[in-house]
Scaffold this active site. Structure first.
Site, short mmCIF file in Angstrom:
data_model
loop_
_atom_site.label_atom_id
_atom_site.label_comp_id
_atom_site.label_asym_id
_atom_site.label_seq_id
_atom_site.Cartn_x
_atom_site.Cartn_y
_atom_site.Cartn_z
N GLN A 102 0.97 -1.15 -0.03
CA GLN A 102 0.04 0.10 0.07
C GLN A 102 0.79 1.14 0.10
O GLN A 102 0.36 2.28 -0.25
CB GLN A 102 -0.73 -0.06 1.34
CG GLN A 102 -1.91 -1.33 1.41
CD GLN A 102 -2.56 -1.09 2.80
OE1 GLN A 102 -3.53 -0.59 2.95
NE2 GLN A 102 -1.93 -1.73 3.79
N VAL A 104 3.83 3.96 -0.99
CA VAL A 104 3.90 4.86 -2.28
C VAL A 104 5.44 5.12 -2.12
O VAL A 104 5.91 5.97 -3.09
CB VAL A 104 2.96 6.01 -2.64
CG1 VAL A 104 1.69 5.52 -2.63
CG2 VAL A 104 3.05 7.15 -1.44
N HIS A 120 -0.96 1.49 -4.22
CA HIS A 120 -1.59 2.83 -4.60
C HIS A 120 -0.42 4.01 -5.34
O HIS A 120 -0.53 5.06 -4.97
CB HIS A 120 -1.55 3.24 -2.97
CG HIS A 120 -2.72 2.46 -2.24
ND1 HIS A 120 -2.64 2.45 -1.04
CD2 HIS A 120 -3.77 1.89 -2.47
CE1 HIS A 120 -3.66 1.63 -0.38
NE2 HIS A 120 -4.53 1.33 -1.60
N SER A 190 -2.77 -0.72 9.34
CA SER A 190 -3.76 -0.79 10.32
C SER A 190 -5.02 -1.30 9.58
O SER A 190 -6.08 -1.49 10.59
CB SER A 190 -4.10 0.68 10.43
OG SER A 190 -4.43 1.31 9.05
#
Ligand code: BV8
Length: 244
Positions: A102, A104, A120, A190
């Site tokens: 996730q 970047v 992402h 998370s």
């Protein structure tokens, strides 16, 4: 840090296929603040969710570009850590390995990960907001937002903002890896951002042994087979040692 549970050690040793999903937590030990941590200094008054949107870019492209330029410099100044490097070594040892991130920040790529899907996008890509293609900007381009050399439209960072779809190919790669792996490692996330947070659940439904590595409990802790309280760098290095 908790030790490596016996069942995880033996399943990983036998696994032919391992898939991994990482979040901001794996870059924390490199010094990159996670999304949930309060942003530092001049960015403390904004929530990332308020800046990482097409609406924010539309409303105030200069502010959004200032934020991304700050993040780019922050990442340029750090190095991949032992957690990133442990996943490179795991990729070398496992016959079928796939890493979805996730993040970047590009640190997995800099560490040497190969079979990698950046769900992402990537902080360092410049993309024409009109044509959606990568552009090469002149180094000294101080105009904000930068202009596309082809069509003159605004240029944006090559990341996926909230409310935007994930890149199809990368998402399909990640879904296919989750559906076909023996062990699924969930590291430093998370588990709040969709649709990435659904991947571990798909892996579990498909029969994978799902493992979470995080110093805290998360939205996904109840859904995994094994949740190890610890830092990504420590636990991933111990996993490799357990594999021998
Ligand atoms: C979309 C790029 C649809 C930008 C990012 C249900 C289904 C579909 C969508 C939604 C849905 N519900 C809500 C949505 C909308 C939204 C969403 O999920 N919102 C959340 C906030 C509720 N999702 C979207 O908008 C997505 N798009 O679904 O589009 C669509 C479809 C078709 C057509 C049109 C639209 C797009 C989501 C992508 C957003 N972009 N990043 C940028 O970075 O600037 S997300 C961004 O936030 C990060 O990339 C990252 O993914 C996320 C932060 O999450 P984490 O990585 O988990 O980081 P976090 O800080 O939260 O947690 C860190 C963890 O690490 C903690 O648990 C901590 O304990 C742990 N940790 C700390 N230190 C360590 C550690 N762990 C290990 N070791 C350590 N040392």
């Amino acid at each position: 840090m908790e030790g490596i549970p016996e069942e995880l050690g033996s399943r990983l040793a036998k696994a032919e296929s391992v898939a991994v999903l990482t979040g901001a937590g794996i870059s924390a030990e490199s010094g990159v603040p996670t999304f949930r941590e309060a942003q530092t200094g001049l960015w403390a008054r904004w929530h990332p969710e308020d800046l990482a949107t097409p609406q924010a870019f539309q409303r105030n492209p200069r502010l959004v570009w200032d934020w991304y330029r700050w993040r780019r410099q922050l990442v340029r100044d750090v190095e991949p850590n032992s957690g990133h490097l442990a996943l490179v070594e795991l990729e070398r040892r496992v016959s079928d390995f796939h890493l979805s991130t996730q993040n970047v920040d590009g640190l997995h790529r800099r560490a040497g990960s190969r079979n990698l899907s950046e769900l992402h996008g990537n902080l360092f890509r410049d993309v024409c907001a009109y044509e959606g293609i990568d552009v090469d900007l002149p180094a000294a381009d101080d105009e904000l937002p930068p202009r596309c050399p082809r069509c003159g439209g605004p240029v944006r960072p090559g990341v996926v903002w909230f409310g935007e779809p994930l890149p199809r190919a990368e998402l399909l790669e990640a879904e296919s890896a989750a559906a076909g792996c023996d062990v699924y490692l969930l590291v430093g996330t998370s588990g709040l951002v969709q649709p990435a947070a659904g991947l571990p659940l798909s892996a579990r439904r498909a029969g994978a042994y799902v493992v979470e590595i995080n110093p805290e409990t998360t939205a996904l802790t109840e859904s995994v087979h094994c949740s190890i309280r610890g830092l990504a760098g420590d636990v991933l290095v111990s996993l490799l040692e357990r594999l021998g």
